[in-house]
Motif scaffolding. Structure first.
Motif, PDB file in Angstrom:
ATOM      1  N   ALA A 127       0.836  -1.062  -0.176  1.00  0.00           N
ATOM      2  CA  ALA A 127      -0.159   0.047  -0.150  1.00  0.00           C
ATOM      3  C   ALA A 127       1.031   1.360   0.061  1.00  0.00           C
ATOM      4  O   ALA A 127       0.173   2.322  -0.413  1.00  0.00           O
ATOM      5  CB  ALA A 127      -1.005   0.180   1.202  1.00  0.00           C
ATOM      6  N   GLY A 128       2.102   0.987   0.834  1.00  0.00           N
ATOM      7  CA  GLY A 128       3.142   2.238   0.556  1.00  0.00           C
ATOM      8  C   GLY A 128       4.613   2.141   0.533  1.00  0.00           C
ATOM      9  O   GLY A 128       5.506   0.717   0.749  1.00  0.00           O
ATOM     10  N   VAL A 129       5.257   3.131  -0.154  1.00  0.00           N
ATOM     11  CA  VAL A 129       6.588   2.555   0.216  1.00  0.00           C
ATOM     12  C   VAL A 129       7.355   3.219   0.993  1.00  0.00           C
ATOM     13  O   VAL A 129       7.128   4.864   0.757  1.00  0.00           O
ATOM     14  CB  VAL A 129       7.394   2.663  -1.373  1.00  0.00           C
ATOM     15  N   ILE A 130       8.499   3.821   1.251  1.00  0.00           N
ATOM     16  CA  ILE A 130       9.431   3.854   1.984  1.00  0.00           C
ATOM     17  C   ILE A 130      10.992   3.878   0.701  1.00  0.00           C
ATOM     18  O   ILE A 130      11.238   3.294   0.718  1.00  0.00           O
ATOM     19  CB  ILE A 130      10.097   3.460   2.942  1.00  0.00           C
ATOM     20  N   LEU A 131      11.363   4.782   0.142  1.00  0.00           N
ATOM     21  CA  LEU A 131      12.289   5.304  -0.904  1.00  0.00           C
ATOM     22  C   LEU A 131      13.447   6.189  -0.155  1.00  0.00           C
ATOM     23  O   LEU A 131      13.181   7.203  -0.041  1.00  0.00           O
ATOM     24  CB  LEU A 131      12.095   6.163  -2.273  1.00  0.00           C
ATOM     25  N   PRO A 132      14.890   5.816   0.131  1.00  0.00           N
ATOM     26  CA  PRO A 132      16.099   6.093   0.458  1.00  0.00           C
ATOM     27  C   PRO A 132      16.518   6.268  -0.230  1.00  0.00           C
ATOM     28  O   PRO A 132      15.838   6.432  -1.467  1.00  0.00           O
ATOM     29  CB  PRO A 132      17.142   5.431   1.670  1.00  0.00           C
ATOM     30  N   PRO A 133      17.035   7.805  -0.709  1.00  0.00           N
ATOM     31  CA  PRO A 133      18.269   7.935  -0.884  1.00  0.00           C
ATOM     32  C   PRO A 133      19.264   6.573  -1.557  1.00  0.00           C
ATOM     33  O   PRO A 133      19.748   6.122  -1.096  1.00  0.00           O
ATOM     34  CB  PRO A 133      19.489   9.242  -0.846  1.00  0.00           C
ATOM     35  N   PRO A 134      19.941   6.816  -3.217  1.00  0.00           N
ATOM     36  CA  PRO A 134      19.115   8.067  -3.984  1.00  0.00           C
ATOM     37  C   PRO A 134      18.109   7.687  -4.746  1.00  0.00           C
ATOM     38  O   PRO A 134      17.155   8.398  -5.524  1.00  0.00           O
ATOM     39  CB  PRO A 134      20.763   8.205  -5.083  1.00  0.00           C
ATOM     40  N   LEU A 135      17.207   6.288  -4.635  1.00  0.00           N
ATOM     41  CA  LEU A 135      16.033   6.316  -5.012  1.00  0.00           C
ATOM     42  C   LEU A 135      14.629   7.267  -5.198  1.00  0.00           C
ATOM     43  O   LEU A 135      13.982   7.900  -5.713  1.00  0.00           O
ATOM     44  CB  LEU A 135      15.349   4.879  -4.863  1.00  0.00           C
ATOM     45  N   CYS A 136      14.893   7.484  -3.872  1.00  0.00           N
ATOM     46  CA  CYS A 136      14.233   9.439  -3.351  1.00  0.00           C
ATOM     47  C   CYS A 136      14.030  10.441  -4.399  1.00  0.00           C
ATOM     48  O   CYS A 136      13.350  10.992  -4.578  1.00  0.00           O
ATOM     49  CB  CYS A 136      14.235   9.582  -1.857  1.00  0.00           C
ATOM     50  N   ASP A 137      15.152  10.158  -4.799  1.00  0.00           N
ATOM     51  CA  ASP A 137      15.490  11.297  -5.984  1.00  0.00           C
ATOM     52  C   ASP A 137      15.146  10.999  -7.899  1.00  0.00           C
ATOM     53  O   ASP A 137      14.931  11.923  -8.487  1.00  0.00           O
ATOM     54  CB  ASP A 137      16.709  11.929  -6.423  1.00  0.00           C
ATOM     55  N   TRP A 138      14.483   9.498  -7.466  1.00  0.00           N
ATOM     56  CA  TRP A 138      14.173   9.326  -9.339  1.00  0.00           C
ATOM     57  C   TRP A 138      12.635   9.555 -10.008  1.00  0.00           C
ATOM     58  O   TRP A 138      12.163   9.074  -9.393  1.00  0.00           O
ATOM     59  CB  TRP A 138      14.387   7.663  -9.364  1.00  0.00           C
ATOM     60  N   GLN A 139      12.740  10.921  -9.933  1.00  0.00           N
ATOM     61  CA  GLN A 139      11.618  11.212 -10.278  1.00  0.00           C
ATOM     62  C   GLN A 139      10.762  10.269 -11.191  1.00  0.00           C
ATOM     63  O   GLN A 139       8.831  10.154 -10.539  1.00  0.00           O
ATOM     64  CB  GLN A 139      11.053  12.605 -10.966  1.00  0.00           C
ATOM     65  N   GLU A 140      10.993   9.348 -12.143  1.00  0.00           N
ATOM     66  CA  GLU A 140      10.164   8.507 -13.057  1.00  0.00           C
ATOM     67  C   GLU A 140       9.168   7.511 -12.292  1.00  0.00           C
ATOM     68  O   GLU A 140       7.948   6.693 -12.092  1.00  0.00           O
ATOM     69  CB  GLU A 140      10.608   7.921 -13.953  1.00  0.00           C
ATOM     70  N   LEU A 141      10.638   7.482 -11.257  1.00  0.00           N
ATOM     71  CA  LEU A 141       9.580   5.799 -10.679  1.00  0.00           C
ATOM     72  C   LEU A 141       8.773   6.817  -9.332  1.00  0.00           C
ATOM     73  O   LEU A 141       7.777   5.722  -8.891  1.00  0.00           O
ATOM     74  CB  LEU A 141      11.272   5.533  -9.529  1.00  0.00           C
ATOM     75  N   VAL A 142       8.922   7.604  -8.731  1.00  0.00           N
ATOM     76  CA  VAL A 142       8.105   8.443  -7.739  1.00  0.00           C
ATOM     77  C   VAL A 142       6.479   8.453  -8.040  1.00  0.00           C
ATOM     78  O   VAL A 142       5.639   7.982  -8.206  1.00  0.00           O
ATOM     79  CB  VAL A 142       8.453   9.110  -7.129  1.00  0.00           C
ATOM     80  N   GLU A 143       7.042   9.021  -9.924  1.00  0.00           N
ATOM     81  CA  GLU A 143       5.308   8.918 -10.238  1.00  0.00           C
ATOM     82  C   GLU A 143       4.940   7.732 -10.879  1.00  0.00           C
ATOM     83  O   GLU A 143       3.283   7.582 -10.785  1.00  0.00           O
ATOM     84  CB  GLU A 143       6.052   9.674 -11.284  1.00  0.00           C
ATOM     85  N   GLY A 144       5.234   6.602 -11.107  1.00  0.00           N
ATOM     86  CA  GLY A 144       4.831   5.368 -11.634  1.00  0.00           C
ATOM     87  C   GLY A 144       4.412   4.758 -10.321  1.00  0.00           C
ATOM     88  O   GLY A 144       3.374   4.351 -10.142  1.00  0.00           O
ATOM     89  N   LEU A 145       5.232   4.969  -8.750  1.00  0.00           N
ATOM     90  CA  LEU A 145       4.350   4.684  -7.931  1.00  0.00           C
ATOM     91  C   LEU A 145       3.410   5.094  -7.411  1.00  0.00           C
ATOM     92  O   LEU A 145       2.289   4.840  -6.811  1.00  0.00           O
ATOM     93  CB  LEU A 145       5.467   4.585  -6.755  1.00  0.00           C
ATOM     94  N   LEU A 146       3.261   6.719  -7.749  1.00  0.00           N
ATOM     95  CA  LEU A 146       1.594   7.510  -7.252  1.00  0.00           C
ATOM     96  C   LEU A 146       0.851   6.776  -8.496  1.00  0.00           C
ATOM     97  O   LEU A 146      -0.133   6.915  -7.161  1.00  0.00           O
ATOM     98  CB  LEU A 146       2.503   9.304  -7.347  1.00  0.00           C
ATOM     99  N   ALA A 147       1.493   6.843 -10.111  1.00  0.00           N
ATOM    100  CA  ALA A 147       0.153   6.361 -10.292  1.00  0.00           C
ATOM    101  C   ALA A 147      -0.518   5.461 -10.479  1.00  0.00           C
ATOM    102  O   ALA A 147      -1.464   4.715 -10.882  1.00  0.00           O
ATOM    103  CB  ALA A 147       0.916   6.743 -12.055  1.00  0.00           C
ATOM    104  N   GLU A 148       0.528   4.082  -9.424  1.00  0.00           N
ATOM    105  CA  GLU A 148      -0.264   2.848  -9.444  1.00  0.00           C
ATOM    106  C   GLU A 148      -1.036   2.739  -8.189  1.00  0.00           C
ATOM    107  O   GLU A 148      -1.378   2.072  -7.499  1.00  0.00           O
ATOM    108  CB  GLU A 148       1.108   1.860  -8.723  1.00  0.00           C
ATOM    109  N   ASN A 149      -1.091   4.608  -7.415  1.00  0.00           N
ATOM    110  CA  ASN A 149      -2.538   4.517  -6.114  1.00  0.00           C
ATOM    111  C   ASN A 149      -0.943   3.831  -5.004  1.00  0.00           C
ATOM    112  O   ASN A 149      -1.754   3.215  -4.298  1.00  0.00           O
ATOM    113  CB  ASN A 149      -3.423   3.503  -5.795  1.00  0.00           C
TER     114      ASN A 149
END
Length: 352
Positions: A127-149
């Protein structure tokens, strides 16, 4: 002989829907979540793709809100040190257990696209994800996760994203403070060992270091700023380089404790007294910092507390509505405190 069952097919993702519909991932997300106006043509294309692929919106967030499946994923990459990851895990595991949350750990494999990681998390029904650095700054990944709710909490990101909670520490100010500490003791020639440049925190620590020097009229030569990648081995190489200069520094500040500990090792090998002849400071206050001799003066970062706060933020967000992509229209930032921990590895510079 009984026929073997056919292997189960991976369920379609929102990225598959967007590709088939010929729209962006965020447009597809807006249609399936009905979170914003989208043109009739795009809406029709997305709905047709949803029906054709049999796509089902990730419902794990709604289940969490209703007391059903409770899963949160912590994602890490191989650019993180084991000490940092260990502290994150200890904090996350304790808080997850207290809240009866199932915590899973996903490893990102270098070179894989963001969609691969999104699929891994969707398959794990997080249901949720914790993203430490450097993954937290990968905008494509963040947007992909948000898009999948899927709700996202970023640990010390470089920038803030709408709908994402950030748990941060002011790396720049912390580095400035420990640099000023060395300058106030009388050090003027200070070496700096950088961290992995994929981690924006490394750049912020360098900025704080340079600010602390410039405010005191000190301009370090380029030879005093050497590369590292947060690993102990890179610290060995960086310290060798600094201590081989014609005029060696009187102090070394490393971007983390692993590299600072490596600098102590090289100093011992060269019969350089720490801190009598050379002060060495680190960053993070990992367990290593207080287990070597001399114990390191360092910046204590609340790494465990950051992952604890991340779990709490995810639970709160999901329990409020269960739709990660709709529950926040703006970013939320939780700023935690750091501390300068004075131990035995620093002293006033020797008179030369």
């Amino acid at each position: 002989m009984a026929k073997k069952p056919a292997p189960s097919r991976r369920p379609p993702t929102l990225q598959n829907v967007a590709t088939l519909a010929g729209v962006s991932l965020m447009t597809a997300s807006r249609v399936v979540n009905r979170s914003a106006y989208v043109s009739e043509a795009a809406t029709s294309a997305v709905e047709k793709a949803v029906q054709e692929l049999g796509y089902v919106l990730n419902s794990t967030a709604q289940l969490l809100a209703g007391g059903g499946t409770r899963t949160i994923a912590l994602v890490h990459s191989d650019s993180m040190t084991s000490a940092y990851l260990g502290e994150l895990l200890l904090g996350a595991l304790a808080e997850a257990a207290a809240r009866h949350i199932h915590l899973t750990v996903e490893q990102y494999v270098q070179g894989r696209p963001s969609a691969w990681l999104v699929n891994q998390i969707v398959d794990g029904r997080a249901a949720g994800v914790i993203l430490p650095p450097p993954l937290c700054d990968w905008q494509e990944l963040v947007e992909g996760l948000l898009a999948e709710n899927i709700a996202v909490v970023a640990i010390t990101p470089d920038r803030y994203t709408d709908g994402v909670t950030a748990v941060s520490v002011d790396d720049r100010q912390a580095s400035y403070e420990i640099t000023k500490h060395l300058v106030d003791m009388g050090h003027r020639r200070i070496g700096f060992i950088q961290g992995n440049l994929q981690h924006r925190g490394s750049s912020r620590r360098l900025e704080g270091f340079l600010q602390g020097l410039s405010e005191n009229g000190i301009h370090p030569g380029e030879e005093l700023i050497v590369p590292g990648d947060f690993s102990y081995r890179s610290g060995l190489l960086a310290a060798e380089r600094l201590l081989s200069l014609p005029t060696v520094p009187t102090a070394i500040l490393a971007c983390n404790d692993d590299m600072a500990a490596a600098a102590v090792t090289i100093a011992h090998q060269r019969k350089i007294d720490v801190p009598g002849e050379l002060s060495i400071c680190g960053f993070d206050d990992a367990p290593l910092a207080s287990s070597i001799w001399p114990a390191l003066t360092t910046i204590r970062l609340p790494v465990r507390e950051m992952s604890t706060k991340a779990i709490r933020a995810l639970c709160q967000e999901l329990e409020q509505g269960g739709k990660a992509s709709e529950s926040n229209s703006r970013h939320v930032s939780l700023q935690l405190d750091y501390r300068l921990i004075r131990r035995q590895s620093d002293a006033r510079p020797p008179k030369r």
